[in-house]
Design an enzyme around this catalytic site. Structure first.
Site, mmCIF file in Angstrom:
data_model
loop_
_atom_site.group_PDB
_atom_site.id
_atom_site.type_symbol
_atom_site.label_atom_id
_atom_site.label_comp_id
_atom_site.label_asym_id
_atom_site.label_seq_id
_atom_site.Cartn_x
_atom_site.Cartn_y
_atom_site.Cartn_z
ATOM 1 N N SER A 327 0.814 -1.216 0.000
ATOM 2 C CA SER A 327 0.000 0.000 0.000
ATOM 3 C C SER A 327 0.853 1.275 0.000
ATOM 4 O O SER A 327 1.566 1.554 -0.952
ATOM 5 C CB SER A 327 -0.933 -0.039 1.215
ATOM 6 O OG SER A 327 -1.879 0.982 1.185
ATOM 7 N N LYS A 352 -0.499 -4.046 -3.448
ATOM 8 C CA LYS A 352 -1.836 -3.507 -3.146
ATOM 9 C C LYS A 352 -1.946 -2.152 -3.821
ATOM 10 O O LYS A 352 -1.356 -1.172 -3.380
ATOM 11 C CB LYS A 352 -2.062 -3.366 -1.649
ATOM 12 C CG LYS A 352 -3.449 -2.792 -1.306
ATOM 13 C CD LYS A 352 -3.623 -2.607 0.182
ATOM 14 C CE LYS A 352 -4.997 -2.034 0.482
ATOM 15 N NZ LYS A 352 -5.150 -0.633 0.020
ATOM 16 N N GLN A 356 -8.781 3.064 -0.310
ATOM 17 C CA GLN A 356 -10.054 2.896 0.380
ATOM 18 C C GLN A 356 -10.519 4.196 1.030
ATOM 19 O O GLN A 356 -9.704 5.035 1.411
ATOM 20 C CB GLN A 356 -9.937 1.818 1.481
ATOM 21 C CG GLN A 356 -9.978 0.389 0.977
ATOM 22 C CD GLN A 356 -8.784 0.030 0.130
ATOM 23 O OE1 GLN A 356 -7.651 0.336 0.484
ATOM 24 N NE2 GLN A 356 -9.012 -0.614 -0.992
#
Length: 498
Positions: A327, A352, A356
């Site tokens: 991420s 990733k 979100q």
């Protein structure tokens, strides 16, 4: 990237729009004659009476006045009504609604989208604050299994030997297969000082191991700096939290005071975190005007984040990544690699590539969903692919040895995979267990006795308790002193320092 009020604001806007319409109608009515007002008064109460009668007797044709008709939800409403009327026992209305929302989220087949009830949301908010208690490991749901993304540095999970990609099969003997990541977290987390036993399976093996972990306060600091030889600083970033940028700048300033000539940024086992922190930290290295990251939405619209004016680090830098770097770690490392020509060292990252948003509903429940995907400065989407470093370097083989349960006794004439792992550990720390074959023979017992004698433990030749913990600590120390990835990262810097 948190925009937690977004959904709530939408709901509030819809509510305000309805209220304003009602106020407008009310003003219109007041302009009419008294008889018209009375007629409306009668109609309102007549309608209310009919609706009450219909609801009392289960008229399926009853309609909620003022609620926009949504034909796509008719099946959902019909199912709810049918269950409420005919199910053989009383039902919990909130449980039905929460279950319906959960089903909707699960159908996305997205491990990063989740719905949490009020209780779950409260615990979730505690878990991302600076003072939560638990074991300290980032997990996700993957193909029906709960998988570790990365343990947090210094956490009970890391100390117990939890590693990225470990599959957690059970929590205190209860199977969690098919469970959401949120539900699994609720089982794993708990008060400081309490124990939880995880049954894990390591990739590439069929064996399972029970690991008992004592919950504790999870480390608050996310940046750890030390000066190594030749004035090369190693700055480890364990996650991207609210204060990480400030901690990072403070660490750099301290290393500069100590005469820093080069920097190794360690992002290994860093599961990510907040997008804004990754962008601010990237800005310290990426030249003004160059891209840091691109966020692409469903419509195709892209938000492009570029480096701004400000302090720029002017010493040679290298970055360490591995399979636990995910991420925000990947955003930061790809920005430095592609826009600042900073070399990456280690192993392929997690992969990733989505962003979100989190939203709190008025009742305290929470919705977290994937809103966009992010792209590297070159436009690459690394989701499920990861980032391949410029210099691929593995750690020594003993870095991947499984955790040994100190409560489990290993002794002469036993044959098991745990015995083989113990033999490999003994060999790694310079002892001679004989043939590494999983059989606990006289040579293995002699090596254990040598370990116990050297460290002033009871000499039994049996591997258990303090002896097991002592052996694993020695392997950990050996790995720290023989970190092949750090050595390569420093070697890369030395070329620039010449």
């Amino acid at each position: 990237m948190y925009i937690g009020t977004k959904v709530v604001k939408v709901l509030e806007n819809e509510k305000n729009e309805v209220e304003s319409k009602h106020e407008g109608n009310s003003g219109f009515i007041k302009m009419r004659k008294f008889s018209f007002v009375m007629l409306m008064f009668f109609l309102v109460f007549a309608t209310a009476g009919i609706t009450t009668f219909a609801l009392a007797f289960g008229d399926e044709k009853a309609v909620n006045v003022g609620v926009p008709e949504r034909p796509e939800f008719k099946k959902l409403y019909d199912t709810y009504d049918e269950l409420k009327k005919k199910y053989y026992k009383d039902l919990d209305q909130d449980k039905l609604v929460n279950g319906a929302i959960n089903g909707m989220i699960e159908s996305l087949d997205d491990p990063y989208s989740d719905y949490m009830t009020q209780d779950e949301a409260n615990k979730f908010h505690e878990s991302i604050s600076s003072s939560f208690q638990g074991i300290g490991a980032e997990i996700q749901e993957k193909n029906g299994n709960i998988t570790v993304v990365s343990p947090i540095k210094g956490s009970p999970a890391e100390k117990a030997g939890i590693k990225p990609n470990d599959v957690i099969l059970k929590v205190d003997g209860k199977s969690i297969h098919g469970m959401s990541a949120t539900d699994a977290v609720m089982l794993i987390r708990g008060k400081k000082g309490t124990d939880v036993t995880l049954t894990i399976q390591r990739p590439g093996t069929e064996d399972t191991t029970d690991i008992k972990i004592t919950r504790d306060n999870i480390p608050i600091n996310t940046v750890h700096a030390e000066m190594m030889d030749n004035k090369v600083a190693k700055i480890q970033v364990t996650s991207f939290s609210e204060n990480t940028y400030k901690e990072f700048v403070d660490a750099i300033n301290e290393m500069e005071k100590q005469g820093m000539k080069g920097m190794v940024i360690d992002l290994r086992q860093n599961p990510g975190g907040l997008l804004d922190q990754a962008i601010k930290m990237s800005n310290l290295f990426v030249p003004e005007g160059k891209l840091i990251v691109q966020v692409e939405y469903k419509s195709g619209k892209r938000d492009k984040y570029t480096a701004e004016k400000g302090k720029k680090i002017d010493v040679p830098v290298s970055v360490l990544i591995d399979g636990g770097s995910a991420s925000a770690s990947e955003i930061f490392s790809s920005a430095l690699s592609q826009s600042a020509n900073i070399p990456l060292v280690g192993e392929k990252s997690f992969g990733k590539g989505t962003v979100q948003s989190a939203a709190d509903f008025p009742d305290g429940s929470n919705l977290k969903f994937t809103e966009a995907k992010w792209l590297t400065p070159n436009g690459d989407w690394i989701h499920k692919k990861g980032i391949v470093p410029d210099y691929q370097v593995k750690l020594p083989s003993y870095a991947d040895l499984p955790y040994l349960n100190p409560d489990k006794e290993l002794k002469k004439d036993m044959v098991s995979s745990d015995v083989k792992a113990a033999e490999e550990m003994l060999q790694a720390v310079g002892l001679k267990p004989g043939k590494v074959d999983g059989y606990y023979d006289d040579n293995t017992a002699a090596a254990v006795k040598q370990l116990q004698k050297a460290d002033k433990l009871e000499v039994t030749g049996i591997l258990k308790g303090d002896t097991t913990l002592d052996l694993m600590d020695k392997v950990r120390e050996k790995l720290i002193n023989n970190d092949t990835q750090v050595k390569k990262a420093v070697e890369v810097l030395q070329e620039k320092l010449k």
